[in-house]
Write a protein that holds these residues in place. Structure first.
Motif, PDB file in Angstrom:
ATOM      1  N   THR A  10       1.093  -1.396   0.337  1.00 41.20           N
ATOM      2  CA  THR A  10       0.332  -0.305  -0.368  1.00 41.20           C
ATOM      3  C   THR A  10       1.013   1.146   0.026  1.00 41.20           C
ATOM      4  N   PHE A  11       2.051   0.677   0.840  1.00 40.92           N
ATOM      5  CA  PHE A  11       3.135   2.589   1.074  1.00 40.92           C
ATOM      6  C   PHE A  11       3.545   2.762  -0.429  1.00 40.92           C
ATOM      7  N   ARG A  12       3.852   1.822  -1.308  1.00 45.10           N
ATOM      8  CA  ARG A  12       4.569   1.911  -2.596  1.00 45.10           C
ATOM      9  C   ARG A  12       3.263   2.315  -3.633  1.00 45.10           C
ATOM     10  N   LEU A  17       1.970   7.012  -6.718  1.00 40.32           N
ATOM     11  CA  LEU A  17       0.644   7.758  -7.023  1.00 40.32           C
ATOM     12  C   LEU A  17       0.730   9.525  -6.910  1.00 40.32           C
ATOM     13  N   ASP A  18       1.941   9.823  -5.901  1.00 44.10           N
ATOM     14  CA  ASP A  18       1.971  10.719  -5.655  1.00 44.10           C
ATOM     15  C   ASP A  18       0.704  11.269  -3.961  1.00 44.10           C
ATOM     16  N   ASP A  42      11.593   3.990   3.179  1.00 45.03           N
ATOM     17  CA  ASP A  42      11.673   4.435   2.183  1.00 45.03           C
ATOM     18  C   ASP A  42      13.094   5.234   2.385  1.00 45.03           C
ATOM     19  N   PRO A  43      13.570   4.143   1.091  1.00 43.80           N
ATOM     20  CA  PRO A  43      14.744   5.194   0.731  1.00 43.80           C
ATOM     21  C   PRO A  43      14.818   6.590  -0.076  1.00 43.80           C
ATOM     22  N   GLU A  44      13.697   6.808  -0.313  1.00 47.64           N
ATOM     23  CA  GLU A  44      13.471   8.508  -0.429  1.00 47.64           C
ATOM     24  C   GLU A  44      12.956   9.097   0.456  1.00 47.64           C
ATOM     25  N   THR A 244      14.723 -14.681   1.092  1.00 44.84           N
ATOM     26  CA  THR A 244      13.918 -13.940  -0.542  1.00 44.84           C
ATOM     27  C   THR A 244      12.986 -13.246  -0.625  1.00 44.84           C
ATOM     28  N   TYR A 245      12.256 -13.044  -0.028  1.00 44.38           N
ATOM     29  CA  TYR A 245      10.976 -12.181  -0.467  1.00 44.38           C
ATOM     30  C   TYR A 245      10.857 -11.284  -1.029  1.00 44.38           C
ATOM     31  N   ALA A 246      10.209 -11.081  -2.017  1.00 46.97           N
ATOM     32  CA  ALA A 246      10.123  -9.851  -2.882  1.00 46.97           C
ATOM     33  C   ALA A 246       9.121  -8.908  -3.033  1.00 46.97           C
ATOM     34  N   PRO A 247       8.748  -7.600  -2.674  1.00 50.76           N
ATOM     35  CA  PRO A 247       7.693  -7.097  -2.579  1.00 50.76           C
ATOM     36  C   PRO A 247       7.163  -6.545  -3.295  1.00 50.76           C
TER      37      PRO A 247
END
Length: 364
Positions: A10-12, A17-18, A42-44, A244-247
């Motif tokens: 959801t956060f991604r 979606l800005d 979040d890296p950003e 190894t989980y890939a979101p």
């Protein structure tokens, strides 16, 4: 003003979606950026991890003791005949919690084996609920015995005195429960102040209260003397973590996994339960009286019932450029074919189980 939740997908999506405002340097330097390979923030800089969220199995201890059911230790236990009719879970199409749990199984065991286990667990379920909260609520009240849940809903019940217990099952995933500022918030300064408090030592320490029972991201809080003696620590969480989980994979096929679960489970749950019970019955007789022909018929029936109707490398699952609306439309076109294939598989499985039962009747 503030967006707060456990679903990383959801956060991604909110960021893409800005819809979020940058938090700039707001945070707590004592909170690490990573938990193993898991990025906390979040890296950003658009959202921060405020707690850790784990997933596992919750059960009612009194319910189990009264029925002499052994406590579970892993997901596969929920597929055993002993648990038939005692399991409850929610639909992945209505619950982001269930979606994360299913994805951890799918990514940990592989697409085909993962779906086979999910379907066996669903076949043991007494009911499929619409909301993830209904699962721990039903278990706490003793309506059902056991089910997959997010950790804090189970732990808060345990530490406030209800007869429930919880384990982190593997393969599982740990996700950060994040917090963010809505873009265009009416009181952004108030939102920032709340986020700052949630990330502070005082805010993190509040998570240890029994009625909250969330896992802090500030390591020093785990050394608190007021922490319950058996409260999970970082090592407990680490042992269940699927590195190894890939979101991004989870995000791309989010709609697909929900639609598949509905076709395979939600819309046909009573049929799935009935044939699962028949499979258990044959398996019990087969264990007591081994027979190669019955074993082969049973294996073929399981292969039909616990089978997903789409391959993992299907473009519909892997196309990252497909917009959500386009994906939903494409899924709708496929659902008719899935339904036909699932119905055919169930019909063939019934015939196989009938032959196996007839063979057992001839032998004994």
């Amino acid at each position: 003003d503030v967006f707060w939740g456990s679903s990383p997908d959801t956060f991604r999506a909110m960021h893409r979606l800005d819809l979020l405002q940058s938090l700039d340097h707001l945070g707590n330097p004592g909170i690490p950026s990573f938990f193993g390979k898991l990025a906390i923030n979040d890296p950003e800089g658009f959202y921060r991890g405020q707690a850790l969220t784990g997933y596992g199995i919750m059960w009612n201890t009194r319910y189990f003791e009264a029925r002499r059911i052994p406590p579970p230790t892993e997901w596969s236990d929920l597929a055993k005949p002993t648990y038939f009719g005692h399991v409850v879970m929610s639909s992945a199409s209505r619950s982001s919690t269930t979606h994360v749990i299913l994805e951890s199984i799918l990514q940990g065991l592989g697409w085909n084996d993962g779906w086979a286990l999910i379907l066996q667990i669903a076949g043991n379920c007494a009911v499929i609920t619409e909301r993830s909260f209904d699962v721990p609520n039903s278990i706490t009240r003793g309506r059902f015995g056991v089910g997959p849940v997010v950790d804090f809903l189970a732990l808060s019940g345990k530490y406030t005195g209800f007869p429930v217990d919880f384990i982190y099952a593997r393969p599982s995933v740990i996700t950060p429960a994040s917090i963010a500022l809505i873009k265009g918030a009416r009181t952004s300064e108030g939102g920032k102040a709340f986020i700052a408090f949630a990330l502070s030592e005082a805010g993190q320490r509040l998570l240890l209260r029994p009625e909250i029972s969330r896992l802090p991201v500030l390591p020093s809080v785990y050394d608190a003397k007021d922490r319950p003696p058996d409260f999970p620590d970082l090592m407990d969480i680490a042992r269940s973590y699927l590195p190894t989980y890939a979101p991004d994979v989870s995000e791309v096929r989010y709609q697909m996994v929900g639609a598949l679960f509905d076709q395979l489970v939600t819309f046909r749950h009573r049929d799935l339960v009935n044939i699962s019970k028949a499979i258990h019955d044959v398996a019990v007789h087969l264990q007591a009286h081994p027979d190669a022909e019955v074993g082969e018929l049973l294996a073929q029936a399981r292969g039909r019932v616990f089978k997903v109707p789409i391959a993992e490398d299907d473009p519909l699952l892997t196309n990252k450029l497909l917009k959500t609306r386009e994906q939903i439309a494409a899924i709708a076109e496929r659902e008719v074919a899935w339904a036909r294939q699932i119905d055919e598989n169930l019909a063939v499985a019934r015939e196989l189980i009938a032959k196996a039962s007839e063979r057992l009747g001839q032998l004994f």
